[in-house]
Design an enzyme around this catalytic site. Structure first.
Site, PDB file in Angstrom:
ATOM      1  N   PHE A 233       0.527  12.783   4.960  1.00 27.79           N
ATOM      2  CA  PHE A 233       0.835  11.490   4.349  1.00 27.79           C
ATOM      3  C   PHE A 233      -0.429  10.643   4.359  1.00 27.79           C
ATOM      4  O   PHE A 233      -1.025  10.419   5.411  1.00 27.79           O
ATOM      5  CB  PHE A 233       1.949  10.759   5.108  1.00 27.79           C
ATOM      6  CG  PHE A 233       2.330   9.454   4.448  1.00 27.79           C
ATOM      7  CD1 PHE A 233       3.345   9.421   3.490  1.00 27.79           C
ATOM      8  CD2 PHE A 233       1.659   8.267   4.736  1.00 27.79           C
ATOM      9  CE1 PHE A 233       3.679   8.234   2.849  1.00 27.79           C
ATOM     10  CE2 PHE A 233       1.985   7.080   4.095  1.00 27.79           C
ATOM     11  CZ  PHE A 233       2.996   7.061   3.158  1.00 27.79           C
ATOM     12  N   ASP A 339      -8.064  10.858   8.383  1.00 28.31           N
ATOM     13  CA  ASP A 339      -7.179   9.714   8.156  1.00 28.31           C
ATOM     14  C   ASP A 339      -6.559   9.311   9.496  1.00 28.31           C
ATOM     15  O   ASP A 339      -5.612   9.923   9.970  1.00 28.31           O
ATOM     16  CB  ASP A 339      -6.110  10.118   7.135  1.00 28.31           C
ATOM     17  CG  ASP A 339      -5.079   9.024   6.889  1.00 28.31           C
ATOM     18  OD1 ASP A 339      -4.994   8.073   7.701  1.00 28.31           O
ATOM     19  OD2 ASP A 339      -4.338   9.125   5.891  1.00 28.31           O
ATOM     20  N   LYS A 370      -3.070   0.094  10.116  1.00 30.84           N
ATOM     21  CA  LYS A 370      -1.943  -0.039  11.052  1.00 30.84           C
ATOM     22  C   LYS A 370      -2.321  -0.834  12.307  1.00 30.84           C
ATOM     23  O   LYS A 370      -2.452  -2.045  12.237  1.00 30.84           O
ATOM     24  CB  LYS A 370      -1.403   1.340  11.412  1.00 30.84           C
ATOM     25  CG  LYS A 370      -0.651   1.972  10.219  1.00 30.84           C
ATOM     26  CD  LYS A 370       0.586   2.678  10.688  1.00 30.84           C
ATOM     27  CE  LYS A 370       1.265   3.455   9.587  1.00 30.84           C
ATOM     28  NZ  LYS A 370       2.665   3.098   9.477  1.00 30.84           N
ATOM     29  N   THR A 395     -12.513  -7.644  -5.324  1.00 34.46           N
ATOM     30  CA  THR A 395     -12.662  -9.085  -5.100  1.00 34.46           C
ATOM     31  C   THR A 395     -12.791  -9.413  -3.617  1.00 34.46           C
ATOM     32  O   THR A 395     -13.755 -10.040  -3.190  1.00 34.46           O
ATOM     33  CB  THR A 395     -11.464  -9.859  -5.681  1.00 34.46           C
ATOM     34  OG1 THR A 395     -11.418  -9.614  -7.082  1.00 34.46           O
ATOM     35  CG2 THR A 395     -11.618 -11.367  -5.451  1.00 34.46           C
TER      36      THR A 395
END
Lengths: 511, 511
Positions: A233, A339, A370, A395
């Protein structure tokens, strides 16, 4: 015990959270002064002194969940906001430390922690302090476009915080907003690096590349891939979702890139009894990676992997597997992106879960979010900064307000020794679960996470019913994958919380 | 004048920003009490009373930009963070209202405003107040996973704020983190809606769909497209970047979806003198949209468009064009997504720029970010909530801290009548620029934005040099596209600021 429970619960709800936070802050300052962390054995601190002196001593469940007030609130919310994934309506003003309050003031021990994203407990006084600081006000009300107009303090903010915990071998950061954002920007960095290497240093873009890129066509918009793993995931935006392989419900009806997925080891437990089978499994999975890298319809620019596959079902692999993967990626000139969105920031008993692997050569990119309460990716190779300005840009490029929060989390983790603490609490908890799994072998299957702090999971044949019952005994607990119960307590989770958790599990399994 | 300039600049730097904010807050409360907005003509307020009483009266440039302190700071920052896109190192504690301070304490009138994302001025007292509130502390330190564990206050937070300014006809919101995130989630909503309609209400997913989705293959992961426009900009993650067509540097080397781009009207200016040609141009562009919708290699699920193409070069189209586009999308059962990330929240003289169009039927989805300081998308059709939970979901689903900021922005915009104010200031500014364009027709070409508030732009043959020179006279101003100068002042930009801006432009063009 009932009186203690009531007494504590009442005492807690009588003081306002503001007041509780004030009390906490004074104590925290006092504690720091009279016992410098270095002079106290972390273990004795963690087993004896609560991090939150005012924390409830037990869960307290007074109504059904959702209770009457919550039911009304859910109905109201549903008019304007999808509530079908709602778990509990919370009252954060009444939550403290490891305890989350719902809207009916049921107090639950929270070992799910906002999908593994609360590191230091609810209404943590150190965070309350930075949240009320002048620096925070500026960060909130004068939000800079960091790539164009960074504040002068940005260097110090990065160096003293985010970069002070950069994974070994990495010394740069690109800041972002969420795990998906961090991963997608990491993929972009990998693709730009891939083409830079192919093109040769200093070589300009061709006219054809420039014009075809505008039409989403080759060669300007090349066919390149990120390899991920089954059950992995990595987020839910279009690039990250193309590497996510957790569940159909996450992916169905959404266009995706034709990128490869390799097998992730499906280890057999207990590990000690399945050494050979697991070794074989991992070696086959590495062979699968190599096969895909060398045979995919387009070049693979990077491999992305979670140290522990979380959302997909809490699947672990051995450090040897990851070292093998690192070797493979180096051999084939493919970047390794780790990750650490869910595994990072201490919960596995190391600050970064990949610290468990003892890699010779660090990952090329490590993404985080997280528990960091912000997001981004670390890297070390200067060529991962694209060859021109504005290629990796947006931005805001993150949120300095959230970066201040992360920096304070880092300081508190270090001050209180929370990584080592979590390693120890995790070992204690795992031991207790191991005992329970012997008592209830049908209910606690494939217990995993022995040396990964409190990052522990098991398979439960009636998982959803189990999670629901745990609420009735006062524990908020999460699941993942098809059948896994995943524990994601905070870093301030202590032995006495582990005891309550173990008792509660036993109570539910007995019933 | 020099003494005024020095005096004001000194007076400003002598008080700390904390103190200035305190003074502002007291005055703001006083002002609200003695002149309820409804009793005062907005125009007279805006032309006479400064929104920021302590704001500098003029820019003050004392060093080169970057000055000596900034140069050192940039070098330090570059060690850990890419600075090649850096414009100025800022000192936000010394910035106030429409004036941004750099690290050398040069004070510039800021008509770029963090790439169009600051609505109420630096160190706005109302924002400082909410940023120091107990609600903000809770939002910052107890960050919820909003889809699972929303606070009970979330309904009220949405209804009293974000949803109180929902575009006409839309009454639901999905909250997010950034413009790219908002657009990608909107695209996902469009794709799920497309397949829901094709599949028929209540029809289950097939086994084949479920299994192919996991392999990123049809039919589970379908070939569906979002149509965007040449020079459009919708973000830089993989899905949004596939619809972005601004510049090659934004896209090159990044894999993308094979999605169509239609022509966006290239209007001729002045509009009054090119009525027929522009009408023809717009009708041809609509024909191009229809051709692509009906002939693309895969179905087009949605059209995404900016009311004014911003990043790509500030290109406008007429309300008739947009009404035509709405009709076309309805005719072909294609959703219309209006990307108001840059145009939303007042700068065009309407709260939402698409309010200028007088649509019979509202857009299906409107996305927002930037001046909202948070992000998300609005929708009205309940079927745009996917048919099952967890299909549109992520850990945080936005940031309540940033939502509190947006809600306060909304209140201030309403209290001070800033939308109408901006319409009027914009008209005044446009008139001044029109005069200048007659004086310098070679330097100010294709002036556009006559009735769109302060959302004004023109083409400049030596744009980059012009932007640089504007800094030397104390104005921070942005560009976009190949040759456009884009004005993006804040909503607290007033006539006296417009006068300074016009003088400064004239000064630079004369030199």
């Amino acid at each position: 015990m009932l009186s203690t429970l009531r007494g504590s619960s009442r005492a807690f709800s009588r003081v306002s959270v503001r007041r509780a936070v004030e009390i906490q802050q004074r104590r925290a300052i006092h504690n720091t002064r009279c016992r410098p962390a270095a002079n106290i054995a972390v273990d004795s601190v963690s087993s004896q002194e609560p991090f939150f002196p005012n924390e409830p001593t037990r869960p307290s469940v007074k109504t059904e969940i959702p209770g009457p007030k919550s039911q009304v609130a859910i109905k109201e919310l549903d008019e304007v906001f999808d509530t079908r994934s709602l778990n509990m309506i919370c009252d954060y003003e009444h939550s403290l430390g490891n305890y989350v309050s719902d809207h009916d003031h049921n107090l639950l021990l929270d070992v799910y922690a906002q999908i593994a994203s609360i590191p230091l407990g609810y209404n943590n006084p150190a965070l309350a302090k930075v949240a009320s600081s002048p620096e925070m006000v500026t960060a909130l009300i004068d939000r800079p476009a960091l790539g164009n107009f960074p504040p002068a303090s940005w260097t110090q903010t990065l160096k003293s915080g985010i970069l002070s915990v950069a994974p070994k071998g990495l010394n740069q950061v690109f800041t972002g907003m969420s795990g998906s954002d961090a991963n997608e920007c990491a993929y972009k960095a990998a693709f730009m690096f891939h083409r830079r290497r192919e093109r040769g240093e200093g070589a300009p873009f061709t006219e054809e590349e420039l014009s075809t890129a505008m039409n989403n066509q080759k060669p300007g918009s090349p066919d390149l891939a990120i390899l991920s793993f089954r059950k992995g995931f990595h987020g839910r935006l279009f690039g990250s979702l193309s590497t996510t392989r957790s569940k159909p419900i996450h992916k169905i009806d959404i266009p995706s890139f034709n990128w490869p997925q390799a097998r992730f080891p499906q280890l057999k437990y207990p590990l000690e009894e399945n050494v050979e089978a697991n070794k074989k499994e991992e070696s086959e999975c590495l062979a699968d990676v190599e096969r895909l890298i060398t045979s995919w319809h387009c070049p693979v620019s990077a491999v992305v992997i979670e140290p522990i596959q979380s959302e997909g079902g809490d699947f672990h692999a051995s450090p040897e597997f990851f070292r093998g993967l690192r070797e493979l990626t180096l051999k084939h000139n493919v970047l390794l992106i780790v990750d650490e969105v869910q595994t990072g920031v201490g919960a596995t008993g190391k600050f970064w879960a990949h610290d468990h692997w003892n890699l010779q050569s660090p990952p090329d990119i490590v993404t985080f979010s997280k528990k960091a309460q912000t997001a981004g990716y670390y890297f070390g190779n200067p060529l991962l900064r694209p060859n021109m300005a504005y290629r990796q840009f947006n931005t805001w490029m993150g949120d300095p307000a959230r970066v201040l929060i992360f920096n304070t989390i880092i300081k508190e983790v270090e001050r209180l020794g929370l990584v080592e603490h979590t390693a120890q609490t995790g070992a204690y908890l795992f031991n207790g679960l191991e005992q329970l799994s012997k008592k209830f072998p049908g209910e606690i299957q494939n217990l995993r996470g022995k040396n990964t702090g409190t990052f522990i999971a098991w398979d439960s044949p009636q998982r959803d019913a189990f999670l629901k019952k745990m609420k009735t005994v006062g524990v908020n607990i999460g699941g993942c994958g098809e059948s896994a119960v995943r524990l994601r307590p905070m870093l301030v989770f202590q032995r006495h919380h582990a005891d309550i958790l173990l008792e509660s599990i036993e109570k539910v399994l007995k019933a």
